[in-house]
Design a protein around this motif. Sequence first.
Motif, mmCIF file in Angstrom:
data_model
loop_
_atom_site.group_PDB
_atom_site.id
_atom_site.type_symbol
_atom_site.label_atom_id
_atom_site.label_comp_id
_atom_site.label_asym_id
_atom_site.label_seq_id
_atom_site.Cartn_x
_atom_site.Cartn_y
_atom_site.Cartn_z
ATOM 1 N N MET A 90 0.822 -1.213 0.000
ATOM 2 C CA MET A 90 0.000 0.000 0.000
ATOM 3 C C MET A 90 0.860 1.269 0.000
ATOM 4 O O MET A 90 0.492 2.286 -0.577
ATOM 5 C CB MET A 90 -0.945 0.008 1.203
ATOM 6 C CG MET A 90 -2.054 -1.027 1.138
ATOM 7 S SD MET A 90 -3.167 -0.809 -0.274
ATOM 8 C CE MET A 90 -2.479 -1.933 -1.477
ATOM 9 N N ALA A 113 0.658 4.149 -2.730
ATOM 10 C CA ALA A 113 0.513 5.571 -2.407
ATOM 11 C C ALA A 113 1.594 6.378 -3.127
ATOM 12 O O ALA A 113 1.329 7.453 -3.673
ATOM 13 C CB ALA A 113 0.600 5.779 -0.899
ATOM 14 N N THR A 121 -3.649 2.757 5.332
ATOM 15 C CA THR A 121 -3.510 1.781 4.240
ATOM 16 C C THR A 121 -4.830 1.088 3.928
ATOM 17 O O THR A 121 -5.027 0.613 2.818
ATOM 18 C CB THR A 121 -2.443 0.714 4.561
ATOM 19 O OG1 THR A 121 -2.852 -0.013 5.726
ATOM 20 C CG2 THR A 121 -1.079 1.327 4.783
ATOM 21 N N MET A 147 -6.282 2.932 1.248
ATOM 22 C CA MET A 147 -5.485 2.815 0.008
ATOM 23 C C MET A 147 -5.906 1.614 -0.844
ATOM 24 O O MET A 147 -5.583 1.553 -2.023
ATOM 25 C CB MET A 147 -3.991 2.676 0.344
ATOM 26 C CG MET A 147 -3.302 3.943 0.815
ATOM 27 S SD MET A 147 -3.442 5.323 -0.318
ATOM 28 C CE MET A 147 -2.822 4.618 -1.822
#
Lengths: 161, 635
Positions: B12, B16, B316, B319
Motif C-alpha cells: 500500500m 501511495a 492503508t 489505500m
Amino acid sequence: MTRIYVNPERCTGCKTCELACAVQHSKDKTLLGAITQTPPPQKRLYVETAGGVKMPVLCRHCDEAPCLNSCITGCLYKDDNGYVRRKKGRCIGCWSCIMSCPFGVISQDNHQHIAVKCDRCHKLDVPACVDACPTKALQLVEDSELPKEVRHSVVLAAAGS
Amino acid sequence: MKKSVDKATLQMIDQAGDQGVELIWDRYEKQLPQCGFGELGLCCRHCLQGPCRIDPLGNGPTVGVCGATADTMVARGLGRAIAAGTASHAGHAKHMAHTLLKAARGEAPDYPIRDEGKLMAVAARIGIATDSRSVNDIAADVANLALAEFSEKETPLTWAATTVTKGRVETFAKLGVVPTGIDSHVSEMMHRTTYGVDADPVNLLLGSIKCALADYSACHLATDLADILFGTPKPVVASANLGVLKKDAVNIALHGHNPLLSDIVAQVADDEGLNNEAKEAGASMGINIVGICCTGNEVLLRHGVPLATSSVSQETAMMTGVLDGMVVDYQCIIPALSNLAECFHTRLITTMDIAKIPGAEHIAFDEANARETATQIIRTAIEAFKKRNPAKINIPEVSTPAIAGFSTEAIVGALGLLDAEDPLKPLIDNIVNGNIAGVCLFAGCNTVKIPQDQNYLEMIKELAAKNVLVLATGCASGAFAREGFMTSEATNQYAGDGLKAVLTAIGEAAGLGGPLPLVLHMGSCVDNSRAADVAVAVANKLGVDLDKLPVVASAPEPVTEKAVAIGTWAIAAGLPTHLGVVPPVVGSKTVTEILTATAKDLLGGYFIVEPDPKKAADALYEVIVERRKGLGLSA
C-alpha cells in the motif's frame, strides 16, 4: 562556492540550528551522545533577536577574513573550498580573531583556552545547521544563484506594485 | 528510511507513492529533523512568558524564565503526558459506566447485560451485595460505584484496592501514591504542573505515579464493564491483515477504542435486510465488517471480526480502494484520514461529539438509539459502495489466521482443563520447573519512528525461543496477528521446547489439535489490566509480591500518552518495562535516573529504554533470570 544564506523572515527562533551545530561537533554526532559527553560540545552559530527580528548569525567565511588576517599564530587558514578553518594545536587563545570578527561569531571554548568557530561542516555536503532548519531560514546557495534570486524577487515586487 | 516489515502495508505504501498520495511516513520525513529540545523534554509552554528552552549542552540558559530547571521541566512534562493518558482512559471508562447505568435503568435497550457471571464476580469483588437481587439492581450499583471513582474520594479507588496484591497496597501507601479519584488526579496533575506550583522533580514523579495508578483503575474499570455489557472474551479464530477486505462486499472499518459503538455496528451488520441492501447495491458478499486499532480488537475478541490493520498503518485500509466506510469513535484516529478519504470514495464517519474531524461527516452516536445509528452508518457505507472507482482497487492478498480472545477468565479456563481443582497450578508448576522461564506482556502501538512491526517480531523470536510466555494487547496484538504469530504453527516454529510442551498440552486439552498460539491476545490497549490480573493471581497464589515475579512488559513501538500512563503503572506494579523509543525525559539526568534505576528500589519495576530489539530482548531475559534466582528457581 556555496554560502549559507539566512532569511530572517523565515526564522522562528527555535534554535534547532544551534543544537544541530553542537551535536555535529560532538564525538558521536547524536543528540543523546552529545548530552552525555563531558565536556559537552559547543555550538558555532548564534540565534539572536533584536527589534522584533530573529535570525541565526554565523560565520560568513569572508573572502578577506579579518579573523584570519589578525591570527598571530597562523592557526586560521583558508582551505581549498574557501572555508576559514583552524589548524589543530595552533591556537594560543590570544582572542585576536574574536576581537576582529565583524559578526561576533567566534567564541572562547568553554573548557579549553582556544577559540571556536564554524568550520562549515566541511566533511558534509550540507552543513548541519542548514539541514536541521525546519523552516528553511538557512539555505545553502551558490554564489551565482543568489543574485539571480534577488533579481527575481525585485521583479516580483515590481509586478505586485 | 525503512517504513514497515509487513508485506501488505509495504504494498500500500508503494501504491501511495505511485499515486502521489501522502501517508504518515511521508509526513514524518517532512518533520525531520525534529526539535532537539522537544526530544529531550526541555521545552516548556505552561505559561505565557514562555516558551522556554533549556540548553542541554550548557551553552545557553540552564533554567526557564520562572527558574524551572531541566529536572522540573522534564518532570512536569512527563506528569502532563500521564495526565493526558489517564484522561483518555477515564473518558472511555466513564462512557462505559454511564451506559451500564442507563442499561440497568432500562434506558438503553440495545445494551442488555450479556455477561451476568462477570457482573456477579465484579460486584462481589467490589463489595456489592448480590444475593436475591435483580441483575439490573446489581448493575446499577456497580455503575454508580464506578462513577463515584472519578471524583475525589476519601478512600482508595475501589478498582485499584481490590485488584492488586496486598504488598502493592503497602508499597503505594508507603510512597503516598494511593489513588483516590480518577478525574481528580488528572486535575491535580494539571494543577501541580501549572505556573508556580510543584517544582520538585521527585515529588512530581510521585504525583505522576499516583495519576498512573488512577489510569490503571480506569483501564480495569473499562474492561470489567465492557465484559459485563458485551461478554468476556473467549478463544476465537479470526484473520488479520488487509487481505480481509473484500472486493465484492461493502467494507466497513471500525476504528478507535470503545466497544460501545463498534460492538453494536458488528451486531447490526448481521441483519439480513441490510445485507440484502448491500447485495442490491452490487456487493454480492453483503456487508464485511473489519477492525482497525483497539476497537478492532474489541470486536475481534467478542465477534471474530477480522482485523484489517492498526495504528501507524490505519491509512492503508483506505489505500485498497475498497473501504466504503470508516467509522471512528475516539483516540488514535489521525486527522489525515479525512484528506485521504477525499482521494477515494470512502466515507469517513465520526460519531463522538468530542471527536470531530474537518472534512468527515458526523453521525452523532447516542446509546439510547444505538442500533438505529449503526443502521444509518451502514447505509451510508452501502451508498458509498456504489461510487467505488474500480481503477483504484488494489487489495493486498495477505491475511493470516489469528486465534485470539484470551481474557484472564479464558486463560484460567484453559488452564483448568489441565487441573480443574486448581487452574493456576499448571502455570505455576511450569514456571517453577522452567518450562516457562517467565512472562512478557507486549503492549503499545506502532510508531513511524521504527519500521512497523520490526521490534515486535525480533523480540518475540528471541524471547519465545527462551521459553518466555508472551501475552499481548492493543496494537502489539495487531502486529502479532497480522504477522502470523497467533497460530499453533508459530508456536511450533518459534517456541523453545519447554514453552512448546506447555502450550501443546493446553491446546490439546482444549481440543485445538495443536498448541495454543505463541502469543495470547488479551484484548485492546485498555485491557492491559487483564495481564495484571493474571500476574496478581499468580503472585497471590505463590504468596509473593508482583515485584518478585519473572514477569516483564514491553512497549517496543510506543506512540501515545496513554502508553506513557500504562508504562508508568506497569513499573508501579513492579514490572520491569521496556520502551523501544527514547521518551522525552532524557534532558533531565535526575528524572532519567529515577525512572530507570531508583524506581527499582522503590517499586521493583523500572523502565528499560532500548531502541535495539535484540538488546532489548536480552535485557528483559536477564531480568527474568535475575527474578527466577530471587525466587530460588533455576535459570
